[in-house]
Each structure stands twice: as C-alpha cells, then as structure tokens.
Design an enzyme around this catalytic site. Structure first.
Site, short mmCIF file in Angstrom:
data_model
loop_
_atom_site.label_atom_id
_atom_site.label_comp_id
_atom_site.label_asym_id
_atom_site.label_seq_id
_atom_site.Cartn_x
_atom_site.Cartn_y
_atom_site.Cartn_z
N ASP A 36 0.77 -1.02 0.13
CA ASP A 36 -0.05 0.02 -0.07
C ASP A 36 0.87 1.22 -0.18
O ASP A 36 0.64 2.23 -0.77
CB ASP A 36 -0.94 0.03 1.18
N ASP A 40 0.72 4.22 -2.72
CA ASP A 40 0.41 5.71 -2.09
C ASP A 40 1.53 6.76 -2.80
O ASP A 40 0.96 7.81 -3.24
CB ASP A 40 0.19 5.71 -0.70
N SER A 85 -33.89 -9.40 -20.71
CA SER A 85 -33.97 -9.91 -19.47
C SER A 85 -34.26 -11.51 -19.64
O SER A 85 -33.99 -11.90 -20.82
CB SER A 85 -35.23 -9.55 -18.44
N LEU A 86 -34.30 -12.19 -18.52
CA LEU A 86 -34.32 -13.66 -18.57
C LEU A 86 -35.65 -14.33 -18.30
O LEU A 86 -36.38 -13.71 -17.27
CB LEU A 86 -33.33 -14.36 -17.76
N LYS A 126 -26.90 -16.14 -10.03
CA LYS A 126 -27.69 -14.97 -10.58
C LYS A 126 -27.49 -13.98 -9.43
O LYS A 126 -27.90 -14.24 -8.54
CB LYS A 126 -29.22 -15.16 -10.60
N GLU A 184 -23.16 -7.31 -13.55
CA GLU A 184 -24.16 -6.80 -12.29
C GLU A 184 -23.12 -6.11 -11.54
O GLU A 184 -22.28 -6.61 -10.95
CB GLU A 184 -24.64 -8.18 -11.75
S1 IVH Z 1 -27.69 -12.75 -18.20
C1 IVH Z 1 -29.52 -12.18 -22.45
N1 IVH Z 1 -26.21 -13.49 -16.15
O1 IVH Z 1 -30.58 -11.08 -13.74
C2 IVH Z 1 -28.69 -12.07 -21.13
N2 IVH Z 1 -27.99 -11.98 -15.96
O2 IVH Z 1 -33.50 -11.77 -14.62
C3 IVH Z 1 -29.50 -11.39 -19.89
N3 IVH Z 1 -28.37 -11.32 -13.58
O3 IVH Z 1 -31.08 -8.12 -15.94
C4 IVH Z 1 -28.65 -11.30 -18.50
N4 IVH Z 1 -26.58 -12.37 -12.85
O4 IVH Z 1 -29.51 -7.96 -14.09
C5 IVH Z 1 -27.28 -12.80 -16.62
N5 IVH Z 1 -24.91 -14.33 -14.36
C6 IVH Z 1 -25.98 -13.44 -14.87
C7 IVH Z 1 -26.72 -12.74 -14.13
C8 IVH Z 1 -27.77 -12.02 -14.57
C9 IVH Z 1 -27.34 -11.76 -12.47
C10 IVH Z 1 -29.67 -10.15 -13.72
C11 IVH Z 1 -29.49 -9.25 -14.87
C12 IVH Z 1 -30.59 -9.49 -15.74
C13 IVH Z 1 -31.63 -10.15 -14.76
C14 IVH Z 1 -32.51 -10.97 -15.39
#
Ligand code: IVH
Length: 703
Positions: A36, A40, A85-86, A126, A184
């Site tokens: 560190d 610095d 989204s998923l 996720k 994320e």
């Molecule tokens: S893939 C087309 N991977 O979950 C691909 N999403 O419910 C779309 N999220 O809006 C996203 N971890 O904010 C992906 N390993 C991950 C993720 C992830 C968190 C979130 C992301 C997305 C939401 C969808």
C-alpha cells in the site's frame, strides 16, 4: 514539445499503467503485488504530475475515478445493444421443460446433427444486484448506464467509474473500436450492513436489502458518496463488432460463453469464480442444487442461477422471444418467506433515541436458520402493514440477511384485535416521544434516558470507535442500572474492587477491562470523534473532520464562529453542521469534553499522526504556501470567500488580477478575461476539484 514535457508524459503513462495493474491485482484478482505504501507514493507522484500539468490527465488515470457531482440528475441514453431480461424457472421440472424445448428447437433449425459436446451449458450465479451496460471505445470506458427499459437507461458513468473492479481501460493492445460489456453491480453484504448501521446513526430510512441499497447508490448524484459505498461488479456478457478478430496471442475471438468469460477476465474484468461448464443436464441439476444451500456462505446476495447454452452458433439458432433469449434461463430459488403468529411487539430505544418497533413471533425456520424477531422499522411501516395484536404475519429474509415483516394475513386476524401503534412515551424513561416533521424516526429526547446512555456506551466501546474489549451489552446494562456510570467518562473512573463486585466479573476480567479502557485512550482522534456518537457523524465524516481539524477545540471553535469553513470539507453538509452546532452548544456535552480531557484523552491528532499529516501536507502545501492564486468564474461548490479563506489558511495569497507572479488560476464556470490572460501567460489553470486536492480537502488517496 519540450523534451522535459515528453519525459513527464512518459512518466505519467508509466505510473498510470503500473497503478492500474496494481489496482487490478488488488480489486479484481484479489492478489495484490504492491505494498500500500508504495502504491500511495506512486499515486501521489502521479497526482503531483497531473497537478503541475493538467494536460497529463487522461480519462483512465486512477485519479479520475471520482468525478464531479451530477447537479442536474442523470440523462437518458440509448443502449447500442439492448439489455434483455431472462425467463424464469422456479423448479427443476420447469428447467427440464425449458431444456427439452431448447434442444428440439435447435435441432429443427440446425441442418446437421448437433454434436453432443455442443450442448454444453454454462452455469452462473444470478447475482442479486443491478444490471449495468458498459461501453468501451478503443479500449477506454466511455459510458456506463443502468438497464432502464432495456433499450434506454440512465447514464451514470461518473458513478460507475468509482467501482474499482470496473476497468477504466482494457488490458489489450489492439482493442476493438467499440465493445459492450454487461454485468451486475452489487453491494457485498458486509458493506450493506455497514451502510445501514451508518444510516441508523443518522436517523435515515434503512435500505431493505443489498439490491435496493445498490440501486440507491448508483443513482446518487455525488460520485464521492458512491465511492464510499464500495460497490463491486461481476461481468457476464460481451458484445464485439461482428468483423472484429483478436490479434494478440493471449486472446481469441469468443465463439462460446465460456470463452467470452475468459476474454472478459483477460481484459481486466472480475468474473464470478463460481461459474462452471456443465456437460449435460445432470450436471446442470447438480449445479442448481449445490448453490441452493452454498449461496448462503457467499459474501454477496444471489437469487438463483443462470443457465446459458455455451455455443454462440447454437444460441443464434435458438434466438429470442420478445424480451428474453431462448438459450438462457434463470432458475430462481424460492424466496425465503414463511408465516408465523405475532406474540408481542417490543420497542427498542437506540443510541440516538430512535424508537424501533420489533415484532416477536413464534419461531420459524427461514433460509436455514431459526427466526423469532423481525424489525418493523418505524411508525410509518407499522401503519403501512396495518398490524394488529395476534396477527398472522409473513416474514421474509430480505437479501438473505435481515428478517422483516412483509405483510399480514388479514383473513386470520382475531376478532376485535387492537391495532398496533407506537407508544406515546419512552418505554425506558417514560418521557414523551417526539417525531420531528419529515423525520422517519420517533425519538426519546431525554439525554439521561438509560437506553440512550447504554447505546452511547456501547457505541463508544465498539470496535470502530475505542475498541474496548470485555465491555459487552450485559455489563453495560448492569453499570447503568446500578447508576455506576452516568456518562462515557465515568467508565474510566471505575475501580477494580467495584468491578469485581459485579455479576459475572472475576478479578482477571476486571483487570483486563481496566487495562483495555486505559489502552483505549490511545485511539486516534478520528475514532474518538466518531465514538462521541454525534448525530450524522459516522466514520467517514469523523475522518474528514479529524483530518481538517487537529483537535476538538479547533473543531468546536470553528463550528461556533465560522461554520462556513466546514462546508467545503467533503461530505459535511448543512445538516451535519447543524448537528455539530447543537452537540457542541449543549452544556452536558461541553462538560463531557472537559471530563475526557481531564482523564487524559487527547481529542487531537497524535504526534506521529501530525508528523505524517505534515509531511503529506507539506508536500501539498509546497504548492500553496507563498503562491499566488487568482479566482475566476463561479466555482461549483465553494463561494469565493470560502476558497479565499481556505487558500490563505494554507499560506497562499489570493489576488484579483492575473500577472506573471500568478502561480495558479482557479477557473469555474463563465470565466472571461482573466482566463484568457492566464492562457496567454502560460499559467497553470486548475478547477475547483484540483484546488480541493491541493488543499487536501479530498480523500485523494482513496481510489
Ligand atoms: S444474463 C441476455 N447472467 O438477472 C442475457 N443476468 O433476470 C441477460 N443477472 O437483468 C442477462 N446475474 O441483471 C445474466 N450471471 C448472470 C446474471 C444476470 C444476474 C441479472 C441481470 C438481468 C436479470 C434478469
């Protein structure tokens, strides 16, 4: 270009590269290679160079992590590639359905048979945070935005730049012209708890879970506040121009999700280490089941796993629905929620006098632990869920950590049940409770309320303050109940024979406690200040104040005589000044300060701290002492008088016209003649933020 300027440019570049590498090793790889103190020093050298020659500042300099306030809020921005989204599955059955549909669809669309190795999936966690879209242009971060509606989000670049695991420039020699990264942003659990603790001290509403806290942080107007919250970021997808191919031996153009993650790591991103390549459906199932329990040991919140088809060609064959890709699915773990029956409500009076209602209910098992109490936050929350005696309530573990009451099952309410309301009087000292206009908290304002005293003592001895071991809640309870301690200072007057006479206190522990108390007198000034528990003075503000004021007398005198000098110190706004004014004008607090001093507390920086500060200050004030400044234009946060007093305090001079004797011109908005003249004379021109750095008003070593 003079040769010395060329040398400076080269040196600045060397320093930037080295410091960025060291930052990457520290924040992304968690494998620091530089001490560190060396970091610095090198960082300071870069800052000095940049202060001398502001043209040396590049957008990827580590000094540029923390930018100016977004006074006017955030602008909307269109994503180059929309954020989808998923689709969700909530159990293995749904996952199986998704998987067989996907296989069928791809087989239909694919002329040749798909080799079994191409059915590999990538299993990712996720992360329960907020999606970010990062745009890099020729390898440099140029834009960061929230997801928004998927096609348009809010531009929050300055805030995202403060996230130390987001590279400001990519580690690749021939970057593509553009590159989009998705990932994320999240707040680690520990940070989340610390922020809520701080908010509690300040009497502010608590964040319900790390995701909300992260979202709130990303929308902060002041990047300094964002930096202080220590957000983190995991990257999970990448978009590259179609025709781009990697030209370096360490990179390949990704044709699979797994390679995309490798690519992201290679250019400097943090990728979640728990990602796995899953060969068949059995492995997908195992991955899901494994993380259902293991995720509770992680330092951040997750709400499921994401399963993605690895091969990009096959992904393309599968295509998208309106809003989500068919080649990926989020498999969510059930929310940890369960009903229970309310037994009673207790009211906790905190150190600031805030009264928190707590629901006590029949024990239930939530996310692997037994829970029987949950906070109800405040009067508004009580009213919002319309809680009645004997109600059946739904408890949830928000963000995997804090249990809270989500709602009430009205159908099961007993007949004639009484509505729960905050009491009118303090449950500890019976004095009338007060709720200030617009405040969330209802408070007891009796300074000798035993609950407030207990809270003050616990805070004073806490690890972050005086760090006194062996003085737990039970002991404090006894000391207060028996009237043995009426203020923080009284702790230091306890004698050993009295301590031994207390419950559960042997001679050895009494001796240790006395020693720990005496040792605590050596804690640094900022910890002493924090320990006083002044409303709004959390650890960060205490540090900023202790840095600016070497001792309590100077701090108190400035607050009483010229509070306007305090404002420019980072984070110290008018609300805080008001709180300091109130605290220092209260006679019992003045008495406490006198008493602490008499007991041997310095309430000041120590000799060593002073030496270090003065070395640092000297290095900086060399650039101020005896130098002539000219102020021009409107500065964003400082008034002219404030800037003038601050420069003069450090031994600088402020004159009104630019001449060859002028060292610095501090330029704000709407400048005119003076700036023109400064340019003609080749005088160094700096902005307010650079001035603050010279004045060491900003925590510049905090990347
Ligand atoms: S893939 C087309 N991977 O979950 C691909 N999403 O419910 C779309 N999220 O809006 C996203 N971890 O904010 C992906 N390993 C991950 C993720 C992830 C968190 C979130 C992301 C997305 C939401 C969808």
């Amino acid at each position: 270009m003079s040769s010395s300027l060329t040398e400076l440019i080269q040196r600045a570049e060397e320093l930037r590269n080295l410091l960025n590498k060291a930052g990457h090793a520290y924040y992304v790889l968690d494998a620091p290679f530089m001490e560190d103190s060396i970091y610095d020093r090198l960082y300071r050298e870069l800052l000095d160079l940049e202060a001398q020659q502001p043209i040396l500042i590049t957008p990827d300099s580590p000094s540029q992590r923390i930018g100016e306030k977004a006074e006017k809020g955030f602008e909307s921005t269109k994503h180059r590639i929309p954020l989808l989204s998923l689709d969700n599955a909530f159990n293995l059955e749904e996952l199986k359905n998704w998987y067989s549909k996907l296989q069928k669809l791809v087989k239909q669309r694919q002329k040749n048979n798909v080799e079994s190795s191409h059915w590999e999936m990538v299993g990712e966690l996720k992360i329960d945070g907020n999606a970010l879209a990062l745009s890099y242009s020729n390898g440099v971060l140029v834009k960061a935005a929230t997801r928004g509606d998927g096609s348009q989000g809010e531009e929050i670049t300055a805030n995202v730049r403060t996230i130390t695991s987001v590279p400001l420039s990519l580690q690749i020699n021939n970057p593509p012209q553009w590159l989009e990264v998705r990932g994320e942003a999240f707040l680690p659990n520990q940070q989340f708890s610390a922020i809520n603790k701080d908010r509690e001290i300040k009497g502010e509403n608590l964040f319900a879970n790390p995701r909300n806290a992260c979202a709130g942080t990303l929308r902060q107007l002041d990047p300094k506040v964002v930096a202080s919250r220590h957000l983190d970021f995991f990257a999970y997808s990448i978009h590259l121009p179609e025709k781009w191919t990697a030209q370096e031996k360490d990179f390949c153009t990704p044709t699979e999700q797994w390679q995309a993650l490798e690519f992201l790591k290679a250019v400097g991103f943090k990728v979640n280490p728990n990602t796995e390549l899953l060969k068949n459906f059995y492995e997908v199932q195992t991955f899901f089941s494994k993380w259902e329990t293991q995720r509770q040991t992680l330092a951040y919140a997750t709400d499921g796993v994401v399963i993605k088809l690895n091969n990009f060609d096959l992904q393309q064959k599968a295509g998208f629905t309106q809003k989500a890709p068919r080649w990926a699915i989020a498999l969510k773990y059930p929310a940890a929620e369960a009903p229970s029956k309310l037994v009673k409500i207790t009211y906790q009076v905190g150190r600031t006098g805030a009264v928190t209602p707590v629901a006590e209910f029949q024990p239930i098992s939530l996310a692997g632990t037994s829970v029987s109490r949950a906070t109800l936050h405040n009067a508004d929350r009580l009213a919002a869920i319309d809680l009645h005696d004997g109600d059946t309530i739904i408890i949830r573990k928000a963000g995997e950590i804090i249990p809270e009451v989500v709602r009430v099952l009205q159908e099961l309410r007993p007949a004639n049940a009484k509505k729960v309301q905050l009491p009118e009087h303090c449950p500890e000292c019976q004095s009338k409770l007060i709720r200030a206009k617009n405040a969330a908290a209802t408070r007891c304002i009796n300074t000798s309320c035993p609950a407030i005293l207990r809270g003050a003592l616990s805070h004073w001895v806490s690890k972050e303050a005086m760090n006194v071991e062996g003085l737990g809640k039970k002991l404090i309870e006894q000391l207060v109940r028996r009237g043995l301690v009426k203020s923080i200072a009284n702790l230091y007057e306890l004698d050993i024979s009295l301590l031994i006479s207390l419950e559960r206190m042997g001679p050895k522990s009494a001796e240790n406690l006395i020693a720990a108390l005496s040792e605590s007198k050596k804690q640094p000034w900022h910890k002493q200040l924090y320990g006083l528990g002044i409303h709004h003075i959390g650890e960060t503000n205490a540090k900023a104040l202790a840095n600016a004021f070497p001792n309590v007398s100077e701090l108190a005198a400035t607050i009483c005589k010229s509070p306007e000098l305090i404002q420019p110190i980072y984070g110290i706004g008018s609300e805080i000044i008001q709180s300091l004014e109130q605290w220092f004008s209260n006679p019992s607090n003045q008495e406490l300060i006198r008493h602490l001093k008499q007991l041997g507390f310095s309430l000041a920086t120590t000799k060593e701290e002073r030496t270090i500060n003065s070395i640092q200050k000297n290095a900086l004030s060399n650039q101020i002492k005896g130098k002539t400044f000219v102020l021009t234009g409107t500065l964003p946060t400082l008034s002219r008088n404030q800037a003038k007093s601050l420069i003069e305090r450090e031994g600088g001079k402020v004159t009104s016209s630019v001449s060859t004797n002028t060292e610095y011109v501090v330029a704000g908005e709407q400048t005119g003649r003076k700036l023109k003249k400064a340019i003609e004379l080749g005088i160094t021109i700096i902005n307010e933020s650079e001035l603050k750095k010279l004045l060491s008003l900003e925590n510049i070593s905090n990347m």
